[in-house]
Scaffold this motif. Structure first.
Motif, mmCIF file in Angstrom:
data_model
loop_
_atom_site.group_PDB
_atom_site.id
_atom_site.type_symbol
_atom_site.label_atom_id
_atom_site.label_comp_id
_atom_site.label_asym_id
_atom_site.label_seq_id
_atom_site.Cartn_x
_atom_site.Cartn_y
_atom_site.Cartn_z
ATOM 1 N N HIS A 3 36.700 32.231 39.863
ATOM 2 C CA HIS A 3 35.429 32.177 40.582
ATOM 3 C C HIS A 3 34.896 33.581 40.860
ATOM 4 O O HIS A 3 33.696 33.820 40.766
ATOM 5 N N VAL A 4 35.788 34.494 41.182
ATOM 6 C CA VAL A 4 35.391 35.875 41.449
ATOM 7 C C VAL A 4 34.825 36.511 40.179
ATOM 8 O O VAL A 4 33.762 37.138 40.207
ATOM 9 N N THR A 5 35.515 36.350 39.052
ATOM 10 C CA THR A 5 35.005 36.937 37.806
ATOM 11 C C THR A 5 33.730 36.238 37.352
ATOM 12 O O THR A 5 32.849 36.877 36.782
ATOM 13 N N GLU A 6 33.598 34.944 37.628
ATOM 14 C CA GLU A 6 32.337 34.253 37.308
ATOM 15 C C GLU A 6 31.195 34.864 38.116
ATOM 16 O O GLU A 6 30.098 35.078 37.595
ATOM 17 N N PHE A 7 31.438 35.170 39.385
ATOM 18 C CA PHE A 7 30.407 35.803 40.206
ATOM 19 C C PHE A 7 30.016 37.159 39.609
ATOM 20 O O PHE A 7 28.832 37.466 39.475
#
Length: 184
Positions: A65-69
């Motif tokens: 989720h962090v890398t998607e952000f």
């Protein structure tokens, strides 16, 4: 029946191969992964190092989720490198308030905490990570009482599929942060 068995295996192989080809095309999206590097730090944590040398940490369970952000931020021209100066990362923590899914602290250093209860659902985790990181990187507050977006003070669990894609776009294009963090 024997003829069916002989013909099904080539068909299944073909379907598998098509699935692999589609996965490769989808994963090669337009995002430039060279803007950051993900490294395993220890059993539960990862370091994300940006081009300018700044680094944030995140827990393993939050990494997708962090890398998607970050991928979305770069896609919309948000220069997260310049904003990372005092941000140490996004972490899972058991917060005392069971109604609170996440919190972002603006101390020096600043960080975001995701309550363990948010990990019960992939969609909740995803929404909460985007919500908390938007406070830091996009410098936005909660939206008004009737909003159903990512920045709603009360989590909207219906943000998935097409709605999720539209909400991400709205977050990065319509939020009142326009101009903040933009540039090379």
């Amino acid at each position: 029946m024997e003829r069916f068995k002989r013909n099904i295996f080539p068909f299944l192989f073909l379907m598998w191969w098509i699935g692999v080809a589609v996965a490769v095309v989808v994963s090669s999206d337009k995002v430039d992964k060279s803007k950051y590097k993900v490294e395993h730090h220890n059993k539960e944590r990862y370091h994300i190092t940006f081009r300018d040398g700044t680094r944030v940490e995140t827990d393993k369970v939050l990494l997708p989720h962090v890398t998607e952000f970050y991928d979305e931020a770069y896609k919309y021209g948000i220069n997260v490198d310049s904003i990372n100066k005092n941000y140490i990362g996004v972490f899972v923590e058991e917060l005392n308030d069971s109604k609170l899914y996440g919190i972002t602290k603006y101390n020096d250093p600043s960080f975001s905490l995701i309550n363990k209860i948010a990990l019960d659902s992939y969609n909740i985790t995803r929404i909460v990570v985007f919500h908390e990181m938007a406070h830091k990187y996009l410098r936005v507050e909660h939206c008004h009482r009737d909003c159903n977006g990512i920045l709603a003070a009360v989590i909207n669990l219906n943000l998935y599929g097409e709605k999720w894609e539209k909400q991400k776009e709205a977050l990065f294009t319509d939020a009142p942060h326009m101009g903040y963090g933009r540039g090379k």
